[in-house]
Scaffold this active site. Structure first.
Site, PDB file in Angstrom:
ATOM      1  N   ASP A   1       0.808  -1.226   0.000  1.00  0.00           N
ATOM      2  CA  ASP A   1       0.000   0.000   0.000  1.00  0.00           C
ATOM      3  C   ASP A   1       0.839   1.274   0.000  1.00  0.00           C
ATOM      4  O   ASP A   1       0.441   2.303   0.544  1.00  0.00           O
ATOM      5  CB  ASP A   1      -0.971   0.027   1.201  1.00  0.00           C
ATOM      6  CG  ASP A   1      -1.890  -1.172   1.202  1.00  0.00           C
ATOM      7  OD1 ASP A   1      -2.269  -1.633   0.109  1.00  0.00           O
ATOM      8  OD2 ASP A   1      -2.233  -1.656   2.300  1.00  0.00           O
TER       9      ASP A   1
ATOM     10  N   LYS B   1       1.911   2.081  -5.060  1.00  0.00           N
ATOM     11  CA  LYS B   1       2.484   1.486  -6.277  1.00  0.00           C
ATOM     12  C   LYS B   1       1.579   1.726  -7.479  1.00  0.00           C
ATOM     13  O   LYS B   1       2.060   1.981  -8.579  1.00  0.00           O
ATOM     14  CB  LYS B   1       2.694  -0.039  -6.080  1.00  0.00           C
ATOM     15  CG  LYS B   1       3.664  -0.371  -4.962  1.00  0.00           C
ATOM     16  CD  LYS B   1       3.751  -1.870  -4.718  1.00  0.00           C
ATOM     17  CE  LYS B   1       2.476  -2.494  -4.218  1.00  0.00           C
ATOM     18  NZ  LYS B   1       2.063  -2.079  -2.874  1.00  0.00           N
TER      19      LYS B   1
ATOM     20  N   GLY C   1      -4.470  -4.347  -3.920  1.00  0.00           N
ATOM     21  CA  GLY C   1      -5.465  -3.308  -4.196  1.00  0.00           C
ATOM     22  C   GLY C   1      -4.701  -2.059  -4.571  1.00  0.00           C
ATOM     23  O   GLY C   1      -4.092  -1.426  -3.721  1.00  0.00           O
ATOM     24  N   HIS C   2      -4.660  -1.756  -5.857  1.00  0.00           N
ATOM     25  CA  HIS C   2      -3.878  -0.625  -6.348  1.00  0.00           C
ATOM     26  C   HIS C   2      -4.821   0.478  -6.811  1.00  0.00           C
ATOM     27  O   HIS C   2      -5.643   0.266  -7.695  1.00  0.00           O
ATOM     28  CB  HIS C   2      -2.943  -1.071  -7.477  1.00  0.00           C
ATOM     29  CG  HIS C   2      -1.905  -2.049  -7.018  1.00  0.00           C
ATOM     30  ND1 HIS C   2      -0.913  -2.529  -7.827  1.00  0.00           N
ATOM     31  CD2 HIS C   2      -1.684  -2.623  -5.802  1.00  0.00           C
ATOM     32  CE1 HIS C   2      -0.137  -3.357  -7.130  1.00  0.00           C
ATOM     33  NE2 HIS C   2      -0.601  -3.434  -5.912  1.00  0.00           N
TER      34      HIS C   2
ATOM     35  N   GLN D   1       1.991  -6.074  -3.183  1.00  0.00           N
ATOM     36  CA  GLN D   1       2.440  -6.218  -1.794  1.00  0.00           C
ATOM     37  C   GLN D   1       3.734  -5.403  -1.573  1.00  0.00           C
ATOM     38  O   GLN D   1       3.902  -4.373  -2.201  1.00  0.00           O
ATOM     39  CB  GLN D   1       2.618  -7.690  -1.401  1.00  0.00           C
ATOM     40  CG  GLN D   1       1.294  -8.430  -1.254  1.00  0.00           C
ATOM     41  CD  GLN D   1       0.681  -8.873  -2.578  1.00  0.00           C
ATOM     42  OE1 GLN D   1       1.334  -9.500  -3.399  1.00  0.00           O
ATOM     43  NE2 GLN D   1      -0.579  -8.586  -2.807  1.00  0.00           N
TER      44      GLN D   1
HETATM   45  P1  GDP Z   1      -0.724   0.310  -3.545  1.00  0.00           P
HETATM   46  O1  GDP Z   1      -1.321  -0.952  -3.072  1.00  0.00           O
HETATM   47  O2  GDP Z   1       0.741   0.390  -3.260  1.00  0.00           O
HETATM   48  O3  GDP Z   1      -1.024   0.629  -4.984  1.00  0.00           O
HETATM   49  O4  GDP Z   1      -1.393   1.471  -2.676  1.00  0.00           O
HETATM   50  P2  GDP Z   1      -2.959   1.624  -2.341  1.00  0.00           P
HETATM   51  O5  GDP Z   1      -3.655   2.107  -3.552  1.00  0.00           O
HETATM   52  O6  GDP Z   1      -3.480   0.406  -1.673  1.00  0.00           O
HETATM   53  O7  GDP Z   1      -2.898   2.717  -1.206  1.00  0.00           O
HETATM   54  C1  GDP Z   1      -2.336   3.992  -1.422  1.00  0.00           C
HETATM   55  C2  GDP Z   1      -3.429   5.045  -1.191  1.00  0.00           C
HETATM   56  O8  GDP Z   1      -2.845   6.322  -1.120  1.00  0.00           O
HETATM   57  C3  GDP Z   1      -4.440   5.126  -2.322  1.00  0.00           C
HETATM   58  O9  GDP Z   1      -5.679   5.506  -1.806  1.00  0.00           O
HETATM   59  C4  GDP Z   1      -3.873   6.227  -3.218  1.00  0.00           C
HETATM   60  O10 GDP Z   1      -4.867   6.879  -3.977  1.00  0.00           O
HETATM   61  C5  GDP Z   1      -3.290   7.153  -2.190  1.00  0.00           C
HETATM   62  N1  GDP Z   1      -2.101   7.908  -2.604  1.00  0.00           N
HETATM   63  C6  GDP Z   1      -1.087   7.525  -3.421  1.00  0.00           C
HETATM   64  N2  GDP Z   1      -0.135   8.465  -3.450  1.00  0.00           N
HETATM   65  C7  GDP Z   1      -0.550   9.471  -2.629  1.00  0.00           C
HETATM   66  C8  GDP Z   1       0.020  10.704  -2.221  1.00  0.00           C
HETATM   67  O11 GDP Z   1       1.124  11.086  -2.587  1.00  0.00           O
HETATM   68  N3  GDP Z   1      -0.721  11.473  -1.345  1.00  0.00           N
HETATM   69  C9  GDP Z   1      -1.938  11.078  -0.881  1.00  0.00           C
HETATM   70  N4  GDP Z   1      -2.569  11.888  -0.032  1.00  0.00           N
HETATM   71  N5  GDP Z   1      -2.500   9.915  -1.266  1.00  0.00           N
HETATM   72  C10 GDP Z   1      -1.802   9.115  -2.103  1.00  0.00           C
HETATM   73  P1  IMO Z   2      -0.915  -4.205  -2.233  1.00  0.00           P
HETATM   74  O1  IMO Z   2      -0.442  -4.751  -3.553  1.00  0.00           O
HETATM   75  C1  IMO Z   2      -0.984  -4.628   2.105  1.00  0.00           C
HETATM   76  C2  IMO Z   2      -1.174  -8.709   3.679  1.00  0.00           C
HETATM   77  C3  IMO Z   2      -2.458  -9.148   4.371  1.00  0.00           C
HETATM   78  C4  IMO Z   2      -1.892 -10.152   5.383  1.00  0.00           C
HETATM   79  C5  IMO Z   2      -0.755 -10.814   4.594  1.00  0.00           C
HETATM   80  C6  IMO Z   2      -1.135 -12.149   3.968  1.00  0.00           C
HETATM   81  O2  IMO Z   2      -2.197  -3.488  -2.304  1.00  0.00           O
HETATM   82  O3  IMO Z   2       0.177  -3.417  -1.577  1.00  0.00           O
HETATM   83  P2  IMO Z   2      -2.607 -12.797   1.844  1.00  0.00           P
HETATM   84  O4  IMO Z   2      -4.063 -12.573   1.554  1.00  0.00           O
HETATM   85  O5  IMO Z   2      -1.700 -12.218   0.812  1.00  0.00           O
HETATM   86  O6  IMO Z   2      -2.289 -14.234   2.131  1.00  0.00           O
HETATM   87  O7  IMO Z   2      -2.356 -12.020   3.221  1.00  0.00           O
HETATM   88  O8  IMO Z   2      -0.402  -9.890   3.578  1.00  0.00           O
HETATM   89  N1  IMO Z   2      -1.358  -8.177   2.305  1.00  0.00           N
HETATM   90  C7  IMO Z   2      -1.255  -6.888   1.988  1.00  0.00           C
HETATM   91  N2  IMO Z   2      -1.058  -5.807   2.757  1.00  0.00           N
HETATM   92  N3  IMO Z   2      -1.088  -4.505   0.769  1.00  0.00           N
HETATM   93  C8  IMO Z   2      -1.255  -5.581  -0.022  1.00  0.00           C
HETATM   94  O9  IMO Z   2      -1.213  -5.517  -1.367  1.00  0.00           O
HETATM   95  C9  IMO Z   2      -1.396  -6.843   0.581  1.00  0.00           C
HETATM   96  N4  IMO Z   2      -1.608  -8.090   0.112  1.00  0.00           N
HETATM   97  C10 IMO Z   2      -1.564  -8.899   1.176  1.00  0.00           C
HETATM   98  O10 IMO Z   2      -3.092  -8.074   5.016  1.00  0.00           O
HETATM   99  O11 IMO Z   2      -1.317  -9.480   6.466  1.00  0.00           O
HETATM  100 MG    MG Z   3      -2.889  -1.596  -1.842  1.00  0.00          MG
END
Ligand code: GDP
Ligand code: IMO
Ligand code: MG
Length: 426
Positions: free
Chosen positions: A13, A16, A40-41, A221
């Protein structure tokens, strides 16, 4: 040669999806190489938000080839859902390709994930990821190409596996098992829908790199969730680190030129497991609220804490990181002081390297330095030199400690809220 692997430097999270989308404007090809629908991107463009789980975050660009490679465990139903939802929003998805070699996440994997997590308490996403990877390694997985084999052969295979899984589900957990015919029908229907997208993706990626095209591998991840190098057993079941791209996409290490680590300006984690800089106080709540730190896949609140550079230095090492992208710097606006963890105190000694053992990590107390914060709203800033001096010092400190140059700094979720310090793809 311009193949870049983008990875998460912390526990996932990191943003990415946002950085991948930003780079995808110039990339010819974006490849997911591990994980599955546990990812979840989030991508935000203008007033639209896209949450992608399996489809690469380059999909919003119609000319970018998007590949789900062999290392991803594929819930075909989820791919179809994502495709339908993107199409309904006017996104051209014809440039998606899906590996014939990818293992299928079957309905019993999701059920077993749920049941096993009640015992293991890892706090998985319940998307069937661990059980699907376990079956792959155990050689009882079903690959997408298997679903195109002769019907009687596939039926025999699925029947045998479902009967075995039912012995576990019904015998150990006393839950209802699966009817293999229904499982088979569902798989056949889904593979039929996905047929136009199926390909030898290793070949496509190899050819793209050979032709000098710009290829971006989108890790899911993060480093500390890696099955070998993360905080085992509180990890996922794949290799999110850069090395995972080779196996997960079917290319050699000589094909990769750069590794871009995405790091959040503070630290978060979802699920269980040690987290030295976690803040279980109002400061942690404030970070969660300002950063909207709730899981993209499960909606769970993310645990929040200060930036940990022991982790970033470790991520630099195990990924061979050449560049870094810092995200969510804007979330730190308005703090009087900011803390950065530079070492861990363990039994009276200072540790500078991330510990190998979970037992040691659990006893580590972070050693902080303090940096002055900034009061300005930085979310509209486009150039590095326009950032407040204290924000620049914060970035410089990270660069100094990690020894990795920063090429991008994100100051908001939207595509245009990105400061470019150096180009990844010229
Ligand atoms: P990922 O799994 O690495 O793609 O990240 P996620 O999408 O799960 O979580 C990142 C969250 O932060 C998302 O809601 C993005 O829209 C948000 N986000 C990404 N970059 C920034 C930033 O520079 N500032 C803020 N405020 N939000 C951001
Ligand atoms: P993105 O790509 C954050 C965590 C789960 C749990 C552990 C194992 O959005 O960054 P799993 O279902 O993979 O067997 O769960 O890994 N986890 C993540 N945490 N971002 C993710 O993906 C994750 N994918 C799995 O919360 O602790
Ligand atoms: Mg994510």
């Amino acid at each position: 040669m311009s193949a870049t692997v983008l990875i998460g430097s912390q526990w996932g999270d990191e943003g990415k999806g946002k950085i991948t989308d930003f780079l995808a404007e110039k990339a010819d090809c974006v490849v997911r190489y591990q994980g599955g629908s546990n990812a979840g991107h989030t991508v935000e463009v203008a007033h639209e938000q896209f949450k992608l789980h399996l489809i690469p975050s380059g999909i919003l660009y119609p000319n970018t080839l998007c590949i789900i490679a062999n290392g991803v465990v594929v819930d075909m139903g989820k791919v179809i859902e994502e495709l339908e939802s993107l199409k309904a929003r006017g996104i051209d998805t014809s440039n998606l390709r899906l590996s014939l070699k990818a293992p299928v996440v079957m309905p019993y994997h999701k059920k077993i994930d749920e049941l096993e997590d009640q015992a293991s308490l890892i706090g998985t996403t319940k998307r069937g990821i661990g059980p699907a990877y376990a079956d792959k390694i155990n050689r009882i997985g079903v690959r997408i190409c298997d679903c195109l084999e002769e019907a009687s052969w596939l039926e025999k295979k699925v029947k045998k596996i479902v009967e075995y899984k039912n012995r576990i589900i019904e015998g150990i957990y006393q839950e209802e098992g699966f009817d293999y015919r229904l499982v088979l029908d569902q798989v056949l229907e889904q593979v039929n829908y996905l047929k136009p997208y199926l390909a030898d993706t290793s070949f496509l990626i190899y050819e793209a790199i050979k032709q000098g095209k710009k290829v971006l591998f989108e890790g899911a991840q993060g480093t500390l969730l890696d099955i070998d190098h993360g905080t085992y057993p509180y990890v996922t079941s794949s290799h999110p680190i850069s090395g995972g791209a080779c196996v997960g996409a079917g290319i050699g290490p000589t094909q990769i030129s750069r590794v871009l680590g995405v790091a959040k300006a503070y630290t978060t984690r979802v699920g269980e497991g040690p987290f030295p800089t976690e803040l279980n106080d109002e400061m942690g709540d404030l970070l969660r609220q300002r950063g909207a730190e709730f899981g993209t896949t499960t909606g769970r609140p993310r645990r929040c804490g200060w930036l940990d550079t022991v982790i970033l230095r470790y991520a630099t090492r195990v990924n061979g990181m050449t560049d870094m992208a810092i995200t969510k710097l804007d979330v730190l606006d308005g703090f009087e002081t900011l803390k950065i963890c530079v070492a861990y105190r363990y039994q009276g000694r200072l540790l500078y390297e991330f510990p190998e053992s979970l037992g040691v990590l659990e006893q580590c107390v972070p050693e902080y330095i303090e940096m002055p914060g900034w009061q300005e709203d930085i979310s509209g800033i486009k150039r590095l030199k326009d950032l407040p001096a204290n924000a620049r010092s914060y970035l410089r400190k990270i660069e100094e400690i990690t020894g990795v140059k920063q090429c991008l700094v994100a100051v908001g979720a939207k595509r245009d809220q990105t400061i470019v310090k150096c180009e990844i793809f010229d």
